[in-house]
Scaffold this motif. Structure first.
Motif, PDB file in Angstrom:
ATOM      1  N   ASP A  41      20.224  93.623  52.498  1.00  0.00           N
ATOM      2  CA  ASP A  41      19.760  95.267  52.028  1.00  0.00           C
ATOM      3  C   ASP A  41      17.941  94.287  52.211  1.00  0.00           C
ATOM      4  O   ASP A  41      17.655  92.673  51.916  1.00  0.00           O
ATOM      5  CB  ASP A  41      19.385  95.188  50.391  1.00  0.00           C
ATOM      6  CG  ASP A  41      18.738  96.304  49.772  1.00  0.00           C
ATOM      7  OD1 ASP A  41      17.795  96.117  50.290  1.00  0.00           O
ATOM      8  OD2 ASP A  41      18.493  96.709  47.927  1.00  0.00           O
ATOM      9  N   CYS A  44      14.244  94.395  48.145  1.00  0.00           N
ATOM     10  CA  CYS A  44      15.197  94.935  46.799  1.00  0.00           C
ATOM     11  C   CYS A  44      14.329  94.880  45.548  1.00  0.00           C
ATOM     12  O   CYS A  44      13.215  93.151  46.943  1.00  0.00           O
ATOM     13  CB  CYS A  44      16.447  94.151  46.812  1.00  0.00           C
ATOM     14  SG  CYS A  44      17.179  92.673  47.056  1.00  0.00           S
ATOM     15  N   THR A  59      23.450  93.381  43.989  1.00  0.00           N
ATOM     16  CA  THR A  59      22.510  93.178  45.160  1.00  0.00           C
ATOM     17  C   THR A  59      23.975  92.414  45.652  1.00  0.00           C
ATOM     18  O   THR A  59      24.272  92.759  46.943  1.00  0.00           O
ATOM     19  CB  THR A  59      21.658  93.288  44.828  1.00  0.00           C
ATOM     20  OG1 THR A  59      20.815  94.345  44.692  1.00  0.00           O
ATOM     21  CG2 THR A  59      21.164  92.673  46.766  1.00  0.00           C
ATOM     22  N   PHE A  63      26.344  92.772  49.182  1.00  0.00           N
ATOM     23  CA  PHE A  63      25.042  92.081  50.324  1.00  0.00           C
ATOM     24  C   PHE A  63      25.284  91.052  50.979  1.00  0.00           C
ATOM     25  O   PHE A  63      25.229  90.317  50.052  1.00  0.00           O
ATOM     26  CB  PHE A  63      24.111  93.266  49.611  1.00  0.00           C
ATOM     27  CG  PHE A  63      23.417  94.579  49.961  1.00  0.00           C
ATOM     28  CD1 PHE A  63      23.493  94.806  51.432  1.00  0.00           C
ATOM     29  CD2 PHE A  63      23.433  95.116  48.990  1.00  0.00           C
ATOM     30  CE1 PHE A  63      23.628  96.277  51.237  1.00  0.00           C
ATOM     31  CE2 PHE A  63      23.042  96.129  48.661  1.00  0.00           C
ATOM     32  CZ  PHE A  63      23.356  97.366  49.999  1.00  0.00           C
ATOM     33  N   GLY A  66      19.599  89.660  51.032  1.00  0.00           N
ATOM     34  CA  GLY A  66      18.530  90.561  50.567  1.00  0.00           C
ATOM     35  C   GLY A  66      16.923  89.782  50.365  1.00  0.00           C
ATOM     36  O   GLY A  66      17.390  89.268  50.061  1.00  0.00           O
ATOM     37  N   THR A 227      12.445 101.010  57.102  1.00  0.00           N
ATOM     38  CA  THR A 227      13.348 100.921  55.936  1.00  0.00           C
ATOM     39  C   THR A 227      13.649 102.158  55.515  1.00  0.00           C
ATOM     40  O   THR A 227      12.571 103.020  55.171  1.00  0.00           O
ATOM     41  CB  THR A 227      13.392 100.226  54.804  1.00  0.00           C
ATOM     42  OG1 THR A 227      11.653 100.211  54.007  1.00  0.00           O
ATOM     43  CG2 THR A 227      13.295  99.019  55.115  1.00  0.00           C
ATOM     44  N   THR A 229      15.417 104.702  52.177  1.00  0.00           N
ATOM     45  CA  THR A 229      16.707 104.263  50.311  1.00  0.00           C
ATOM     46  C   THR A 229      17.117 105.485  50.457  1.00  0.00           C
ATOM     47  O   THR A 229      17.110 106.568  50.850  1.00  0.00           O
ATOM     48  CB  THR A 229      15.568 104.247  49.575  1.00  0.00           C
ATOM     49  OG1 THR A 229      14.777 105.856  49.271  1.00  0.00           O
ATOM     50  CG2 THR A 229      14.140 103.954  49.912  1.00  0.00           C
ATOM     51  N   SER A 281      17.043  99.327  50.521  1.00  0.00           N
ATOM     52  CA  SER A 281      16.880 100.308  48.523  1.00  0.00           C
ATOM     53  C   SER A 281      16.307  99.933  48.611  1.00  0.00           C
ATOM     54  O   SER A 281      16.210 101.435  47.262  1.00  0.00           O
ATOM     55  CB  SER A 281      18.321  99.236  48.432  1.00  0.00           C
ATOM     56  OG  SER A 281      17.615  98.738  47.096  1.00  0.00           O
ATOM     57  N   SER A 283      15.987  99.261  44.831  1.00  0.00           N
ATOM     58  CA  SER A 283      16.428  98.970  44.127  1.00  0.00           C
ATOM     59  C   SER A 283      15.598  98.464  43.163  1.00  0.00           C
ATOM     60  O   SER A 283      14.815  97.106  43.389  1.00  0.00           O
ATOM     61  CB  SER A 283      18.094  97.906  43.949  1.00  0.00           C
ATOM     62  OG  SER A 283      18.556  98.949  42.623  1.00  0.00           O
ATOM     63  N   ALA A 303      21.037  99.558  43.044  1.00  0.00           N
ATOM     64  CA  ALA A 303      21.970  98.395  43.734  1.00  0.00           C
ATOM     65  C   ALA A 303      23.911  99.156  43.379  1.00  0.00           C
ATOM     66  O   ALA A 303      24.162  99.281  44.461  1.00  0.00           O
ATOM     67  CB  ALA A 303      21.750  96.993  43.338  1.00  0.00           C
ATOM     68  N   VAL A 327      23.163  99.822  58.101  1.00  0.00           N
ATOM     69  CA  VAL A 327      22.979  98.903  56.923  1.00  0.00           C
ATOM     70  C   VAL A 327      23.206  96.991  57.144  1.00  0.00           C
ATOM     71  O   VAL A 327      22.498  96.780  56.747  1.00  0.00           O
ATOM     72  CB  VAL A 327      24.720  99.177  55.701  1.00  0.00           C
ATOM     73  CG1 VAL A 327      24.120 100.774  54.939  1.00  0.00           C
ATOM     74  CG2 VAL A 327      25.882  99.757  55.657  1.00  0.00           C
TER      75      VAL A 327
END
Ligand code: DOR
Ligand code: ZN
Ligand code: ZN
Length: 380
Positions: A41, A44, A59, A63, A66, A227, A229, A281, A283, A303, A327
């Motif tokens: 990710d 985040c 997360t 993942f 991150g 990026t 989302t 993300s 997130s 997440a 991803v």
């Protein structure tokens, strides 16, 4: 399903494999499991203190790595801060092998020595959230002053740090506020100049949310990426505003979700196979109390659902074969990091996402998803 009568076969897309099962009795084939390289990710917000302990496992359970954003109440601005924050995140992730990738924030106090030091200590990203465009960004410089940071950006380029931008312009030349829906598109003109002055600087446009920006990234040199989302691939402005103009706070984030055409551009870029677009993300958990005040805190906690929701989205568009690159590959390639060596299994099993976790509203909570990640935190 009676497995005794079934037979299994596998389709491979790169490392990713989709296991199908043929059920002789029913004469049907079922998609059963996706096995793919562990994802990362690249954007985040893990927060700090008690919230960090609470949200980080969602997360870290999925993942491999991150990119932890440093817009804390007291922003992460030096290598010293980032190292301390790294340790706090690792502690919060318990026994998981999750590796935080660290960033420092670009502020008025940043200087080239700070950046040189950060680069030497393995900090990968210099992050700009222009002043007051989002959570804890009071210290961020305005895009109007970006030229004053060129020495800092040159220092970042020389230590191979990535410049990561929350790319929104808050106000015009006369200081008049720009409407939220226009802020990303209006920021594009600042990028041309930046790219001309610092042609080797790696730039990531975070959470690209408009067709304008996505087209810009496509035609920009190869050191410019973005990026994308889940929430910008899901929401439009109609999910953010009621008919009377009041805000639906749980869907409120920066940049704000825009038109159906903008959302379509995000989805198309995700599934395009273009390595300039990879997953981050964004997130961004906030306590309910912060979401309920006016204006609400901007940010959506994605997440806990992000991977099953992406599987559903890619499957609906018959693009599951493109998910792994998006991803698990393009982000690490852009950052010059090795690909994760482990794999993750995502099963074709229905589950319903919880509405709230620890008092934080979960994005798409209550939705029935078709795919489930068997993560160590055992969400579903
Ligand atoms: O919606 C957002 N929330 N956008 C950001 O850029 C920051 C984030 C946060 O930290 O809450
Ligand atoms: Zn942002
Ligand atoms: Zn963010």
């Amino acid at each position: 399903m009676r497995l005794g009568l079934d037979f299994k076969f596998v389709f491979s897309y790169g490392l990713a494999k989709v296991l199908w099962i043929f059920n002789k009795e029913e004469g049907r084939i079922y998609m059963e499991t996706i096995v793919m390289r562990q994802p990362d990710d690249f954007h985040c917000h893990l927060r700090e203190g008690e919230i960090l302990k609470f949200v980080a496992p969602f997360t870290a359970g999925i993942f491999g790595r991150g990119l932890a954003m440093g817009n804390l109440a007291r922003p992460i601005t030096t290598a010293y801060d980032a190292v301390r924050y790294y340790r706090e995140i690792v502690r919060a992730c318990g026994s998981s092998r999750f590796k935080p990738i660290m960033s420092i924030m670009l502020t008025k106090k940043t200087n080239p020595n700070i950046i040189g030091d950060a680069g030497k200590r393995g900090i990968k990203t210099l992050k700009l959230i222009p002043g007051n465009t989002s959570t804890n960004s009071e210290d961020g410089i305005s895009l109007w002053d970006i030229e004053r940071s060129y020495l800092n950006l040159a220092a970042a380029q020389s230590v191979n740090m990535v410049f990561s931008i929350h790319c929104e312009l808050l106000s015009d030349e006369s200081g008049n506020a720009i409407p939220e829906e226009e802020r990303e598109s209006k920021a594009i003109s600042f990028l041309d100049q930046l790219i001309t002055f610092l042609p080797k600087l790696k730039i990531v446009i975070e959470h690209a949310s408009t067709r304008d920006m996505i087209d810009y990234v496509k035609r920009a040199p190869e050191n410019v990426a973005a990026t994308l989302t889940l929430h910008h691939a899901t929401l439009t402005r109609d999910d953010v505003y009621e008919m009377d103009g009041s805000i639906i706070s749980h869907n409120y984030c920066k940049p704000i979700a825009k038109t159906a055409d903008d959302r379509e551009a995000v989805i198309e870029a995700m599934m395009s196979g273009n390595p300039k677009f990879f997953f981050g993300s964004d997130s961004a958990p906030h306590l309910e109390s912060a979401k309920m005040r006016f204006p609400p805190a901007a940010g959506i906690f994605t997440a806990p659902v992000v991977l099953p929701a992406l599987c559903d989205l890619f499957e609906r568009r018959e693009s599951l074969g493109r998910l792994e690159d998006f991803v698990s590959r393009f982000g690490s390639e852009f950052y010059g990091l090795p690909l994760n060596s482990g794999t993750i299994e995502i099963r074709k099993r229905e589950w319903i996402a919880p509405e709230y976790i620890g008092g934080i509203k979960v994005f798409l909570g209550g939705t029935r998803f078709g795919w489930r990640v068997d993560s160590p935190i055992g969400l579903a």
